[in-house]
Motif scaffolding. Structure first.
Motif, PDB file in Angstrom:
ATOM      1  N   GLN A  25      -5.903   6.769  -1.807  1.00  0.00           N
ATOM      2  CA  GLN A  25      -5.588   5.512  -2.479  1.00  0.00           C
ATOM      3  C   GLN A  25      -6.619   4.432  -2.155  1.00  0.00           C
ATOM      4  O   GLN A  25      -7.073   3.698  -3.049  1.00  0.00           O
ATOM      5  CB  GLN A  25      -4.189   5.037  -2.070  1.00  0.00           C
ATOM      6  CG  GLN A  25      -3.751   3.722  -2.703  1.00  0.00           C
ATOM      7  CD  GLN A  25      -3.736   3.770  -4.224  1.00  0.00           C
ATOM      8  OE1 GLN A  25      -3.437   4.821  -4.828  1.00  0.00           O
ATOM      9  NE2 GLN A  25      -4.063   2.666  -4.880  1.00  0.00           N
ATOM     10  N   LEU A  26      -7.037   4.337  -0.913  1.00  0.00           N
ATOM     11  CA  LEU A  26      -8.052   3.352  -0.535  1.00  0.00           C
ATOM     12  C   LEU A  26      -9.375   3.640  -1.231  1.00  0.00           C
ATOM     13  O   LEU A  26     -10.090   2.718  -1.656  1.00  0.00           O
ATOM     14  CB  LEU A  26      -8.235   3.324   0.986  1.00  0.00           C
ATOM     15  CG  LEU A  26      -7.027   2.840   1.805  1.00  0.00           C
ATOM     16  CD1 LEU A  26      -7.308   2.970   3.298  1.00  0.00           C
ATOM     17  CD2 LEU A  26      -6.676   1.389   1.467  1.00  0.00           C
ATOM     18  N   ARG A  48       2.000   2.344  -3.357  1.00  0.00           N
ATOM     19  CA  ARG A  48       0.972   2.855  -4.265  1.00  0.00           C
ATOM     20  C   ARG A  48       0.518   4.273  -3.932  1.00  0.00           C
ATOM     21  O   ARG A  48      -0.286   4.857  -4.673  1.00  0.00           O
ATOM     22  CB  ARG A  48      -0.245   1.918  -4.248  1.00  0.00           C
ATOM     23  CG  ARG A  48       0.060   0.505  -4.736  1.00  0.00           C
ATOM     24  CD  ARG A  48      -1.209  -0.265  -5.089  1.00  0.00           C
ATOM     25  NE  ARG A  48      -2.112  -0.418  -3.972  1.00  0.00           N
ATOM     26  CZ  ARG A  48      -2.059  -1.411  -3.089  1.00  0.00           C
ATOM     27  NH1 ARG A  48      -1.086  -2.336  -3.186  1.00  0.00           N
ATOM     28  NH2 ARG A  48      -2.928  -1.506  -2.107  1.00  0.00           N
ATOM     29  N   ARG A  58      -9.722   5.109  -4.200  1.00  0.00           N
ATOM     30  CA  ARG A  58      -9.552   4.713  -5.604  1.00  0.00           C
ATOM     31  C   ARG A  58      -9.777   3.214  -5.763  1.00  0.00           C
ATOM     32  O   ARG A  58     -10.428   2.757  -6.698  1.00  0.00           O
ATOM     33  CB  ARG A  58      -8.153   5.099  -6.105  1.00  0.00           C
ATOM     34  CG  ARG A  58      -8.071   6.514  -6.669  1.00  0.00           C
ATOM     35  CD  ARG A  58      -6.780   6.736  -7.431  1.00  0.00           C
ATOM     36  NE  ARG A  58      -5.619   6.664  -6.553  1.00  0.00           N
ATOM     37  CZ  ARG A  58      -5.114   7.707  -5.896  1.00  0.00           C
ATOM     38  NH1 ARG A  58      -5.700   8.902  -6.021  1.00  0.00           N
ATOM     39  NH2 ARG A  58      -4.062   7.573  -5.125  1.00  0.00           N
ATOM     40  N   GLU A  59      -9.198   2.443  -4.818  1.00  0.00           N
ATOM     41  CA  GLU A  59      -9.308   1.001  -4.933  1.00  0.00           C
ATOM     42  C   GLU A  59     -10.742   0.523  -4.728  1.00  0.00           C
ATOM     43  O   GLU A  59     -11.211  -0.399  -5.405  1.00  0.00           O
ATOM     44  CB  GLU A  59      -8.355   0.339  -3.930  1.00  0.00           C
ATOM     45  CG  GLU A  59      -6.882   0.602  -4.250  1.00  0.00           C
ATOM     46  CD  GLU A  59      -5.925   0.036  -3.218  1.00  0.00           C
ATOM     47  OE1 GLU A  59      -6.403  -0.659  -2.293  1.00  0.00           O
ATOM     48  OE2 GLU A  59      -4.705   0.283  -3.318  1.00  0.00           O
ATOM     49  N   LEU A  79       0.837  -1.206   0.000  1.00  0.00           N
ATOM     50  CA  LEU A  79       0.000   0.000   0.000  1.00  0.00           C
ATOM     51  C   LEU A  79       0.866   1.247   0.000  1.00  0.00           C
ATOM     52  O   LEU A  79       0.584   2.215  -0.723  1.00  0.00           O
ATOM     53  CB  LEU A  79      -0.923  -0.004   1.223  1.00  0.00           C
ATOM     54  CG  LEU A  79      -1.769   1.259   1.435  1.00  0.00           C
ATOM     55  CD1 LEU A  79      -2.692   1.514   0.255  1.00  0.00           C
ATOM     56  CD2 LEU A  79      -2.578   1.164   2.736  1.00  0.00           C
ATOM     57  N   GLU A  91      -9.881   0.328   5.760  1.00  0.00           N
ATOM     58  CA  GLU A  91     -10.378  -0.134   4.470  1.00  0.00           C
ATOM     59  C   GLU A  91     -11.815  -0.614   4.595  1.00  0.00           C
ATOM     60  O   GLU A  91     -12.674  -0.289   3.768  1.00  0.00           O
ATOM     61  CB  GLU A  91      -9.493  -1.267   3.921  1.00  0.00           C
ATOM     62  CG  GLU A  91      -8.019  -0.885   3.774  1.00  0.00           C
ATOM     63  CD  GLU A  91      -7.200  -1.275   4.976  1.00  0.00           C
ATOM     64  OE1 GLU A  91      -7.702  -1.103   6.115  1.00  0.00           O
ATOM     65  OE2 GLU A  91      -6.058  -1.730   4.795  1.00  0.00           O
ATOM     66  N   SER A  97     -12.932   1.529  -7.773  1.00  0.00           N
ATOM     67  CA  SER A  97     -12.602   0.857  -9.034  1.00  0.00           C
ATOM     68  C   SER A  97     -13.385  -0.431  -9.224  1.00  0.00           C
ATOM     69  O   SER A  97     -13.349  -1.029 -10.298  1.00  0.00           O
ATOM     70  CB  SER A  97     -11.094   0.562  -9.077  1.00  0.00           C
ATOM     71  OG  SER A  97     -10.750  -0.399  -8.073  1.00  0.00           O
ATOM     72  N   THR A  98     -14.095  -0.860  -8.200  1.00  0.00           N
ATOM     73  CA  THR A  98     -14.896  -2.077  -8.330  1.00  0.00           C
ATOM     74  C   THR A  98     -16.137  -1.790  -9.154  1.00  0.00           C
ATOM     75  O   THR A  98     -16.651  -0.664  -9.161  1.00  0.00           O
ATOM     76  CB  THR A  98     -15.294  -2.601  -6.940  1.00  0.00           C
ATOM     77  OG1 THR A  98     -16.100  -1.617  -6.291  1.00  0.00           O
ATOM     78  CG2 THR A  98     -14.065  -2.889  -6.082  1.00  0.00           C
TER      79      THR A  98
END
Length: 901
Positions: free
Chosen positions: A781-782, A765, A784-785, A762, A884, A788-789
């Motif tokens: 960043q979390l 990234r 974005r992840e 992590l 998360e 993105s689903t």
């Protein structure tokens, strides 16, 4: 021979009897042979011998009360005319009804003057009205103490410990062990004695046995503590044993009023048959050897358990290193000590070849005729490893044989039966003795029981007085001196007011443990006349030890009955120099656990959320063991951590600071140390506060069946104190699965210089362009992840959006202050629907500054504005975990349903 002159004429031969009376003046009443009687003014008479006494103390046989007098004149050793300082006329007493004792200059001595100065200084510097009233009350009681040389206070202030003569035999209606027997014996041999009671060693039981013997001797005693719970424990056990009617629960005015409102009844009925005191003494004599055997058996079992663990580690090391030990070495007949000596001898030889001198040494020191197996190289090393294993095998066999011999001796002597017979017989004997006494008066009330005419009768009815040290003088008659005072929890007792009961009793038994939490002194800068009496440095217990030194009998209660042996052994090794004897048994449970949080500085303002999260994760993952079913306690050094735990931990946990838990216990205790590796928390004062040996001793010894330590990674390593020792101890003795490292890892741990390696990907990234704050880079960043689903394609996120662009300033219900705030404030992250660009949620990242009151107020205003707009807010504190998961759960309310939804 008494001579009497009346009006200058010798009338001795004519007077057949005479008396002095105080009726409208002092008069001599004489009876004359064949001439009737006459009354003469005492001033017209001369009676020889006559002697004068100055200021002293008047006593009465069978009374506890001493009264100061101004002077007295004694006529013919038959009558005394006594003048009191505050009386307007003299009083006449028969000499066979009174006595006189010298008054001391105790109150003028530097030590007592210092105590008075301390009491006055506390009154002057009191921070509240209540504290001022308490200090004034103590000062008044000090002034009222009798100045008798017979008191424990006189012995304490002069440093002279008196001895008591041999008394009658002792009884033990509450049971006993070897050290309790010694403690009770010492209490009746010296004027001042100390009983040191480590956790779980039965100090209350010891106090109860002392009380029983005081009642059997027809004496009086006060049981005191500055901790009501300690005295209440004594009350409860006396009540349970059918002796509660002998106790007067005094103290404050409220307590006295409650006691007299419902006086306990004297038992009715005939006493049960009981063994004679001589029979009980014979039984006690026979028990003494068995008490030693009982302790020795417990010690041997402990040593066997320890050897078994060491042997297991040795076998593991040998297996890991491919060591092949030689066959049995029993043929050499080496004892464990000789085995250790031989290993030391071989180590000293090193790589040298065996010479003639060495062969002679092996022969005469170890009876080894053939030196070939010890010659050199691999053979010698193999033999050395075999000797290591032989040491444990032989030591365990020897101790097991001795243990079986002890147990056989106890069984053959019917130890348990004898112990129970002594206990039951002692109780029957005591109750029979008490019930055969003349029935005392029953009617007393709170207003008059302290009157001189009633107080001695009150003590016959209630020979045991319970009170607090602050209020004992107020609870008894002026000038009363009891036979004994017992002060429990004396390591927590200030010298002032702790000395008050010393002035009300002839003998003192001090009970406490100076290796548990100490008293918290009041700093006054009043200079003590001698270091031993320093109120700022010493508790009453420590002061007595310093004052009397080698003349003070000190008994350590060794036998421990509370904790699992593996728990109390840490305290035993670390704080009591292995003097304790655990009487509990190790049946293969897992009594120790260690939880080490993930690397990083998780503490904030005396709280540590990560330690609580890690504990919760452990609780969620574990299956409760069948052997652990009872109370649970959570303790911490800081009140703030305790308060935080109340909103996170299950309700059945009893939550409090270590200081407040002293004197309490739970089946399971969790100890959270709170501190992290920040420079502020590594300050010596903060480390020493948390790592205080007395705090650690109390924390560990609260646990009966399981102790869990929750602490940070290497937080106390540099300090290398008691917590570091505790971590090493748990790591060594706990089962592997009971040592849990980094059970909870948070994405925000990347903010620290050290973090768990599971976060490395992590960290790689993260995009610095997202924000100048790393905490916001992590959340970006979390987000974005998660976005993105496929389920979240309808959503997008923007960072640092003005609040007035998220919520409309024209919205109804906003105050002018809120509108002004909206123009200046921004949101860290705002979630939108891609189509229609409607804001649906806000995520805020709260670092350490958000704990400040001003920032907390701004956060609350922002939350209120968003709530009025119908926009939910997720606040992510950088000390929290599950970041998360919490982001995913927050976004899930706007995600599109899956193909099966």
């Amino acid at each position: 021979m008494v001579s009497i002159r009346v009006g200058g004429e010798d009338r001795t031969a004519a007077i057949t009897s005479w008396s002095i009376r105080s009726d409208r003046g002092l008069h001599l009443h004489c009876s004359y042979a064949n001439k009737g009687s006459a009354v003469h003014a005492l001033d017209d008479c001369v009676i020889s011998p006559t002697r004068e006494l100055g200021a002293c103390l008047l006593t009465k046989p069978g009374s506890t009360i001493v009264t100061p007098i101004a002077k007295a004149r004694i006529y013919g050793e038959r009558y005394a005319v006594v003048h009191y300082a505050d009386a307007d006329r003299p009083y006449v007493y028969r000499m066979d009804t009174i006595g006189f004792a010298a008054s001391t200059a105790l109150k003028d001595a530097p030590v007592f003057q210092y105590f008075t100065a301390v009491a006055n200084a506390r009154q002057e510097r009191a921070g509240s009205k209540t504290e001022r009233e308490i200090a004034a009350n103590v000062a008044r009681q000090l002034a009222r103490l009798p100045t008798s040389a017979d008191t424990a206070l006189h012995a304490y202030c002069t440093g002279c410990n008196g001895a008591q003569g041999p008394g009658q035999g002792l009884i033990f209606p509450f049971g006993l062990n070897e050290s309790q027997l010694l403690a009770v014996e010492q209490a009746f041999l010296a004027q001042i004695s100390v009983i040191e009671g480590p956790p779980g060693t039965g100090k209350t039981q010891t106090i109860l046995n002392i009380l029983a013997n005081i009642m059997l001797r027809g004496q009086t005693v006060a049981v005191l503590s500055n901790n009501n719970a300690a005295v209440e424990n004594v009350y409860e056990k006396l009540e349970k044993s059918g002796l509660g009617h002998m106790v007067a629960r005094l103290g404050s005015q409220d307590k006295r009023r409650d006691f007299f409102a419902c006086l306990p009844e004297w038992p009715s009925g005939e006493p049960a048959p009981a063994p004679a005191l001589e029979e009980l003494q014979s039984l006690l004599t026979g028990l003494k050897q068995y008490l030693r055997d009982h302790n020795r058996a417990a010690q041997l079992q402990l040593e066997l358990d320890e050897l078994a663990i060491e042997r297991r580690y040795l076998l593991q090391w040998q297996a890991d290193n491919g060591v092949q030990a030689a066959s049995s070495l029993d043929k050499y007949g080496l004892s464990p000590q000789k085995t250790a000596d031989l290993m030391a001898y071989l180590a000293r030889l090193g790589e040298q070849r065996i010479r003639l001198k060495d062969r002679i040494d092996l022969l005469f020191n170890f009876w080894i005729f053939r030196a070939k197996p010890f010659a050199e190289g691999a053979a010698r090393l193999t033999m050395f490893h075999a000797l290591q294993l032989h040491y444990y095998d032989k030591a365990m066999r020897d101790k097991e044989a001795e243990l079986q011999a002890c147990r056989a001796s106890l069984a053959h002597g019917n130890f348990e039966v004898m112990l129970e017979a002594l206990r039951n017989g002692s109780m029957l004997h005591l109750k029979q003795h008490l019930q055969r006494l003349p029935r005392p008066a029953e009617k007393f009330d709170a207003k008059t029981y302290k009157d001189k005419a009633q107080f001695d009768d009150f003590l016959k009815r209630f020979p045991i007085l319970g009170s607090g040290t602050h209020s004992i003088v107020n609870s008894i008659a002026p000038g009363a001196i009891l036979d004994y005072v017992i002060i429990d929890e004396a390591s927590l007792q200030d010298i002032v007011p702790g000395i008050l009961p010393l002035g009300c009793a002839k003998n003192l038994v001090v009970v406490g443990d100076n290796r548990q939490l100490p008293h918290i002194p009041v700093m006054l800068d009043v200079r003590a006349p001698a270091e031993a009496y320093d109120c700022e440095r010493y508790s009453l217990l420590d002061s007595c030890v310093e004052v009397f030194r080698e003349t003070l009998p000190r008994t350590l209660l060794k036998e421990h009955y509370r904790c699992h042996p593996r728990i109390i052994q840490f305290c035993n090794q670390q704080f009591y120099a292995n003097a304790l004897v655990p009487m509990t048994r190790d049946n293969g449970e897992a009594p120790l656990r260690l939880v080490v949080t993930a690397k990083g500085n998780h503490a904030r303002q005396n709280t540590n959320q990560r330690e609580l999260d890690s504990l919760l994760k452990l609780l969620d993952d574990e299956r409760e063991p069948v052997w652990l079913d009872g109370s649970r306690g959570f303790i911490a050094p800081f009140r703030a951590q305790v308060i935080l735990s109340r909103t996170h931990l299950p309700a059945d946990f009893v939550k409090d600071t270590v200081h407040k838990f002293q004197g309490r216990e739970c089946d399971e205790i969790v100890f959270s140390t709170v501190l992290d590796k920040k420079r502020y928390n590594q300050d010596a004062r903060r480390l020493h506060f948390v790592d205080d040996p007395r705090m650690i001793n109390v924390a560990v010894s609260r646990a009966k069946h399981r102790f869990t330590l929750v602490t940070g990674d290497e937080v106390f390593a540099r300090n290398n104190g008691h917590l570091a020792a505790l971590m090493r101890y748990v790591t060594y003795y706990a089962q592997d699965e009971q040592v849990v490292r980094a059970p909870v890892v948070s994405a925000f741990d990347l903010l620290y210089g050290e973090y768990d390696q599971s976060l490395a990907r992590l960290n790689a990234r993260l995009r610095p362009e997202d924000s100048r704050y790393k905490s916001e880079q992590i959340v970006a960043q979390l987000l974005r992840e998660v976005l993105s689903t496929p389920a979240c394609h309808a959503l997008k996120v923007h960072g640092q959006v003005r609040l007035n662009q998220v919520a409309s300033p024209g919205m109804a219900g906003l105050t002018e202050r809120e509108r002004g705030f909206m123009a200046r404030a921004s949101c860290d992250f705002v979630l939108y629907f891609r189509v229609g660009k409607m804001p649906v949620g806000v995520i805020e990242v709260d670092g350490g500054s958000h704990n400040r009151p001003d920032q907390s107020a701004r956060d609350a205003m922002k939350d209120g504005i968003l709530a009025k707009s119908g926009i939910p807010v997720l606040r992510l504190r950088t000390v929290e975990s599950r970041i998360e998961a919490r982001i995913a759960e927050f976004i899930a309310q706007w995600a599109s349903p899956g193909p099966n939804g």
